[in-house]
Design an enzyme around this catalytic site. Structure first.
Site, PDB file in Angstrom:
ATOM      1  N   GLN A  62      -4.491  -1.659   9.669  1.00  0.00           N
ATOM      2  CA  GLN A  62      -4.319  -2.964   9.035  1.00  0.00           C
ATOM      3  C   GLN A  62      -4.840  -4.066   9.955  1.00  0.00           C
ATOM      4  O   GLN A  62      -4.443  -4.164  11.106  1.00  0.00           O
ATOM      5  CB  GLN A  62      -2.833  -3.190   8.694  1.00  0.00           C
ATOM      6  CG  GLN A  62      -2.558  -4.461   7.929  1.00  0.00           C
ATOM      7  CD  GLN A  62      -3.201  -4.465   6.534  1.00  0.00           C
ATOM      8  OE1 GLN A  62      -3.129  -3.482   5.797  1.00  0.00           O
ATOM      9  NE2 GLN A  62      -3.840  -5.572   6.178  1.00  0.00           N
TER      10      GLN A  62
ATOM     11  N   LYS B 278       0.843  -1.204   0.000  1.00  0.00           N
ATOM     12  CA  LYS B 278       0.000   0.000   0.000  1.00  0.00           C
ATOM     13  C   LYS B 278       0.877   1.252   0.000  1.00  0.00           C
ATOM     14  O   LYS B 278       0.626   2.217  -0.724  1.00  0.00           O
ATOM     15  CB  LYS B 278      -0.917  -0.006   1.233  1.00  0.00           C
ATOM     16  CG  LYS B 278      -2.038  -1.016   1.117  1.00  0.00           C
ATOM     17  CD  LYS B 278      -2.782  -1.255   2.426  1.00  0.00           C
ATOM     18  CE  LYS B 278      -3.754  -2.427   2.251  1.00  0.00           C
ATOM     19  NZ  LYS B 278      -4.418  -2.836   3.479  1.00  0.00           N
TER      20      LYS B 278
ATOM     21  N   ASP C 135     -11.074   2.659   3.766  1.00  0.00           N
ATOM     22  CA  ASP C 135     -11.330   1.220   3.632  1.00  0.00           C
ATOM     23  C   ASP C 135     -12.825   0.951   3.444  1.00  0.00           C
ATOM     24  O   ASP C 135     -13.218  -0.138   3.032  1.00  0.00           O
ATOM     25  CB  ASP C 135     -10.870   0.486   4.909  1.00  0.00           C
ATOM     26  CG  ASP C 135      -9.537  -0.227   4.716  1.00  0.00           C
ATOM     27  OD1 ASP C 135      -9.162  -0.470   3.556  1.00  0.00           O
ATOM     28  OD2 ASP C 135      -8.890  -0.541   5.731  1.00  0.00           O
TER      29      ASP C 135
END
Ligand code: NDP
Length: 290
Positions: free
Chosen positions: A97, A53, A120
Site C-alpha cells: 500500500q 481491499k 497492482d
C-alpha cells in the site's frame, strides 16, 4: 441534456459476482486465490483502503493476509518479506500500500514483487507488456475505467480522449489502454496551457488530478463522456471528484459520480487481477503434473 450516470457500484457488483463464481469453481479443485497486502505505518487513508481491499477479498472467498509494520521498518526487512511472499504458494497477488515512509524507496519495493504476482500492475515488466500490447496485469484504476466504458457499450475507435493527469498509476496507463482501442489520445498535466481548449474538443474526458472542481461545464463539449477518477474532500469534508458534478452532469452525455464511480471499480479489478494470477498458477501446476 442530463447525463446518464455510469454506476460504478452496480458494474463492480456484477463483476464481483463473476469473480465469486470462478473462485467457487477453483475451490472445488482445493485451490483458493490468495492476496497479501503490506501496510506500513499508520496513515489513516491507507488503512481505510487496505480494510476495504481485505473486506472485498473476503467477500469473494479469497484467502487474504494483511502484513502490518510500524513506519520504523527498514527497506531491507520489507524486501525480505516480499521475497518470502514471492515464494509463498498460497499467495498469488502481492501489493504494497502506497505511500511509504520517506526512508523507503517505493521503486525498489515495486520491482522486488514478482511480476507474476504484481496484481497492482505497477512493475515495469507489466507496464512494458501493457505498452507493447502483450498479456499483462493492468493497473487497476485505468483497467476499471475501461471496463466501465465497455459495460455501457461505447465504441472507442476513433474517439478523441483527453486524459487530465499523467501519473504512472492512472493517467499514463489510461492513455495507453485507450490507444490500444484505437482512440486518439491527448494528455494534459499541470504544465498544460489552457486546459479547456483541449478538454472541450474531447469525446471522452478522464480527469485524474486530485483537485476538486477542476473540470467545469466550460471544459466539456455537449454530450461528452466524463470519467472522474479524482478523490478529494470538499469544504464540508465530503468525498468528491475533480469534476464539478452538478453543472457538468447537465451538459455531458455520460458521467461517473464520486463516490460510487471509478472507486469501486479499482478494488474490483484488483480482485480480478488476483484471480487471473491464481488461474495462471493453477494452470502451471496442472501442466507440470501432465
Ligand atoms: P498524482 O498526484 O500522481 O498525479 C496528478 C496529476 O495531475 C499529475 O500528472 C499532475 O501534473 C496533474 N495535474 C496537477 N494539477 C493539474 C492541473 N491544474 N491541470 C491539469 N493537470 C494537473 O495523482 P494520481 O494519479 O495518483 O491520482 C489522481 C487522483 O485520482 C487523486 O485524486 C487520487 O486520489 C485519485 N485516485 C483515485 C483512484 C480511484 O480508485 N478512484 C485510484 C487512484 C487515484 P504533473 O505531472 O505535471 O505534476
Amino acid at each position: 441534456m442530463t447525463a446518464i450516470i455510469i454506476d460504478g457500484k452496480e458494474i463492480a457488483k456484477k463483476k464481483k459476482m463473476e469473480i465469486i463464481d470462478q473462485v467457487t469453481e477453483m475451490k472445488k479443485q482445493d485451490f483458493t486465490p490468495g492476496l497479501a497486502v503490506i501496510l506500513v505505518g499508520d496513515n489513516q487513508a491507507s488503512r481505510t483502503y487496505v480494510n476495504s481491499k481485505q473486506k472485498t477479498a473476503k467477500e469473494l472467498g479469497m484467502h487474504n493476509v494483511l502484513i502490518e509494520y510500524p513506519s520504523s521498518i527498514t527497506e531491507h526487512e520489507l524486501l525480505a518479506k516480499i521475497d518470502e511472499l514471492n515464494n509463498d504458494e498460497a499467495i498469488h497477488g502481492i501489493l504494497v500500500q502506497l505511500p511509504l515512509p520517506a526512508h523507503i524507496n517505493e521503486t525498489n519495493l515495486i520491482e522486488a514483487i514478482s511480476p507474476e504476482k504484481d496484481v497492482d500492475g505497477f512493475h515495469p515488466l507489466n507496464i512494458g507488456r501493457m505498452m507493447t500490447g502483450q498479456d499483462a496485469f493492468l493497473p487497476c484504476t485505468p483497467y476499471g475505467v475501461m471496463v466501465m466504458l465497455e459495460e455501457i457499450g461505447l465504441n472507442l475507435e476513433g474517439k478523441h480522449v483527453v486524459i487530465v493527469g499523467r501519473s504512472n498509476i492512472v493517467g499514463k496507463p489510461a492513455g495507453q489502454l485507450f490507444l490500444k482501442e484505437n482512440a486518439t489520445v491527448t494528455y494534459c498535466h499541470s504544465k498544460t496551457k489552457d486546459l479547456a481548449v483541449h478538454t472541450k474538443k474531447a469525446d471522452i474526458v478522464v480527469s485524474a488530478v486530485g483537485k476538486a472542481g477542476l473540470i467545469t461545464a466550460d471544459h466539456i463539449k455537449p454530450g461528452a463522456v466524463v470519467i472522474d477518477v479524482g478523490m478529494n474532500r470538499d469544504e464540508q469534508g465530503k468525498l468528491c471528484g475533480d469534476v464539478a458534478y452538478a453543472e457538468v452532469k447537465e451538459k455531458a452525455g455520460y458521467i461517473t459520480p464520486v463516490p460510487g464511480g471509478v472507486g469501486p471499480m479499482t478494488i474490483t479489478m484488483l480482485m480480478y487481477n488476483t484471480l487471473k494470477s491464481a488461474k495462471n498458477h493453477l494452470n502451471n501446476l496442472q501442466n507440470s503434473n501432465i
